[in-house]
Design a protein around this motif. Structure first.
Motif, PDB file in Angstrom:
ATOM      1  N   ILE A 186      -9.382  -5.168   3.498  1.00 61.30           N
ATOM      2  CA  ILE A 186      -9.233  -4.048   2.668  1.00 61.30           C
ATOM      3  C   ILE A 186      -7.528  -4.016   2.457  1.00 61.30           C
ATOM      4  CG2 ILE A 186      -9.449  -1.498   2.953  1.00 61.30           C
ATOM      5  CD1 ILE A 186     -11.618  -1.985   5.112  1.00 61.30           C
ATOM      6  N   VAL A 187      -7.044  -3.583   1.394  1.00 60.39           N
ATOM      7  CA  VAL A 187      -5.620  -3.446   1.066  1.00 60.39           C
ATOM      8  C   VAL A 187      -5.364  -2.062   0.808  1.00 60.39           C
ATOM      9  CG1 VAL A 187      -3.855  -4.615  -0.224  1.00 60.39           C
ATOM     10  CG2 VAL A 187      -5.847  -5.902   0.225  1.00 60.39           C
ATOM     11  N   ASN A 188      -4.225  -1.509   1.403  1.00 58.88           N
ATOM     12  CA  ASN A 188      -3.936  -0.239   0.970  1.00 58.88           C
ATOM     13  C   ASN A 188      -2.629  -0.310   0.032  1.00 58.88           C
ATOM     14  OD1 ASN A 188      -3.044   2.494   0.678  1.00 58.88           O
ATOM     15  ND2 ASN A 188      -2.114   2.372   2.869  1.00 58.88           N
ATOM     16  N   LEU A 189      -2.825  -0.060  -1.439  1.00 59.55           N
ATOM     17  CA  LEU A 189      -1.854  -0.112  -2.277  1.00 59.55           C
ATOM     18  C   LEU A 189      -1.787   1.388  -2.791  1.00 59.55           C
ATOM     19  CD1 LEU A 189      -2.897  -3.326  -4.394  1.00 59.55           C
ATOM     20  CD2 LEU A 189      -1.272  -3.045  -2.451  1.00 59.55           C
ATOM     21  N   SER A 190      -2.073   2.318  -2.083  1.00 59.21           N
ATOM     22  CA  SER A 190      -1.769   3.731  -2.661  1.00 59.21           C
ATOM     23  C   SER A 190      -0.344   4.302  -2.003  1.00 59.21           C
ATOM     24  CB  SER A 190      -2.878   4.571  -2.128  1.00 59.21           C
ATOM     25  OG  SER A 190      -2.598   5.961  -2.424  1.00 59.21           O
ATOM     26  N   SER A 191       0.522   4.258  -3.093  1.00 62.14           N
ATOM     27  CA  SER A 191       2.011   4.593  -2.740  1.00 62.14           C
ATOM     28  C   SER A 191       1.894   6.165  -2.511  1.00 62.14           C
ATOM     29  CB  SER A 191       3.084   4.337  -3.639  1.00 62.14           C
ATOM     30  OG  SER A 191       2.901   2.887  -3.833  1.00 62.14           O
ATOM     31  N   ASP A 249      -3.874   4.025  -6.659  1.00 66.05           N
ATOM     32  CA  ASP A 249      -3.602   5.330  -7.324  1.00 66.05           C
ATOM     33  C   ASP A 249      -4.018   5.432  -8.558  1.00 66.05           C
ATOM     34  OD1 ASP A 249      -2.158   6.119  -4.839  1.00 66.05           O
ATOM     35  OD2 ASP A 249      -0.428   5.251  -5.525  1.00 66.05           O
ATOM     36  N   VAL A 250      -4.705   5.949  -9.065  1.00 64.68           N
ATOM     37  CA  VAL A 250      -5.179   6.149 -10.615  1.00 64.68           C
ATOM     38  C   VAL A 250      -4.268   7.091 -11.080  1.00 64.68           C
ATOM     39  CG1 VAL A 250      -6.693   7.048 -11.780  1.00 64.68           C
ATOM     40  CG2 VAL A 250      -7.553   5.935  -9.768  1.00 64.68           C
ATOM     41  N   ASN A 251      -3.678   8.150 -10.538  1.00 62.80           N
ATOM     42  CA  ASN A 251      -2.518   8.877 -10.870  1.00 62.80           C
ATOM     43  C   ASN A 251      -1.897   9.508  -9.957  1.00 62.80           C
ATOM     44  OD1 ASN A 251      -4.180  11.317 -10.350  1.00 62.80           O
ATOM     45  ND2 ASN A 251      -5.177  10.830 -12.348  1.00 62.80           N
ATOM     46  N   ARG A 263      -6.923   8.590  -6.274  1.00 63.84           N
ATOM     47  CA  ARG A 263      -7.294   7.284  -5.908  1.00 63.84           C
ATOM     48  C   ARG A 263      -8.544   6.792  -6.271  1.00 63.84           C
ATOM     49  NH1 ARG A 263      -4.333  10.351  -3.739  1.00 63.84           N
ATOM     50  NH2 ARG A 263      -6.265  11.422  -2.507  1.00 63.84           N
ATOM     51  N   ASN A 264      -8.668   5.416  -6.130  1.00 61.74           N
ATOM     52  CA  ASN A 264      -9.863   4.555  -6.048  1.00 61.74           C
ATOM     53  C   ASN A 264      -9.691   3.478  -5.193  1.00 61.74           C
ATOM     54  OD1 ASN A 264     -12.325   3.958  -7.367  1.00 61.74           O
ATOM     55  ND2 ASN A 264     -11.861   3.135  -9.250  1.00 61.74           N
ATOM     56  N   ILE A 265     -11.009   2.862  -5.116  1.00 62.49           N
ATOM     57  CA  ILE A 265     -11.134   1.621  -4.626  1.00 62.49           C
ATOM     58  C   ILE A 265     -11.788   0.482  -5.238  1.00 62.49           C
ATOM     59  CG2 ILE A 265     -13.549   2.237  -3.219  1.00 62.49           C
ATOM     60  CD1 ILE A 265     -12.168   0.760  -0.730  1.00 62.49           C
TER      61      ILE A 265
END
Length: 251
Positions: A44-49, A123-125, A129-131
């Motif tokens: 699992i990678v967290n790319l949600s700034s 981040d979608v916007n 967020r989405n996975i």
């Protein structure tokens, strides 16, 4: 022989056959299992700034917690880069994610049988967020095996490209001086989209750059090894000037 005697004889003969065939059954044969144990391999990678550090709990269909990580920083993965993938039973999963800077999310995903995969939190916007699931290979396609021979050539490496930013990636430039490589991959990667694995000669010193139509967005340099596979990612926001790229080791 009268009719009654014929029926008696057939009856006795039939009973004898039943006992004969019963005695011929091979009782050493293993019984068919009542359930099957299918597995998958997961990171699992967290790319949600926008979300910031994430605490992630993963539950199976019974409600049992099967994975958990606290305060996974943006740009990091669990288990850590270079560590073994999680071995989980295949099937439906619920991801409950809380963030340092955003409301919690709940996502439903499936960990597929005999597949190795990453789940990217993107981040979608600014508020959503989405996975996204990125399947890498079958678990039985391993290096130095007949099944994995095509994926792991002895003189090459493979690189996958993924966009988690707010900019559409129009092209990806891969460069190396040793070996000499200058490759431009034309793509149209919107948020949450990836470009399949591409093979390059290895070992070497590579730089992967993500571009919009005219501007360089971010780049990452690394030294891929032979018979290895990597995922390069672009994440962050062009508006907030937080675009970054990173490379993760797949194999």
């Amino acid at each position: 022989m009268n009719k009654a005697d014929k029926f008696k004889l057939l009856y006795i003969f039939g009973i004898s056959l039943i006992f004969f065939f019963t005695g011929c059954v091979d009782t050493s044969v293993q019984n068919i299992p009542s359930s099957f144990d299918f597995h998958s391999q997961v990171k699992i990678v967290n790319l949600s700034s926008n979300g910031g550090a994430a605490t992630i709990n993963v539950f199976d269909v019974t409600g049992a917690k099967v994975a958990s990580v606290s305060s996974l920083n943006v740009g990091d993965e669990y288990p850590g880069n270079g560590q073994a993938f999680l071995d989980l039973q295949a099937g439906s999963k619920t991801f409950i994610i809380t963030y340092a800077n955003a409301p919690a999310d709940t996502f439903k995903q499936v960990t597929d049988t005999d597949l190795r995969m990453r789940f990217f939190i993107v981040d979608v916007n600014d508020t959503t967020r989405n996975i996204v699931k990125s399947v890498e290979r079958y678990t039985w396609q391993q290096k130095n095996t007949t099944n994995g021979k095509a994926l792991f050539p002895s003189d090459s490496t493979s690189i996958m490209f993924f966009n988690s930013s707010d900019v559409t990636v129009a092209k990806i430039i891969v460069k190396s001086t040793s070996p000499a490589v200058d490759t431009t991959i034309t793509a149209s990667l919107t948020n949450g989209k990836g470009f399949h694995y591409t093979m390059f000669k290895a070992p070497g010193n590579y730089t992967v750059s993500f571009w919009s139509a005219s501007d360089s967005l971010a780049s990452v340099s690394f030294s891929p090894q032979v018979q290895s596979r990597y995922s390069t990612v672009l994440y962050g926001s062009s508006i907030k000037n937080t675009l970054q790229s990173k490379v993760f080791t797949d194999d």
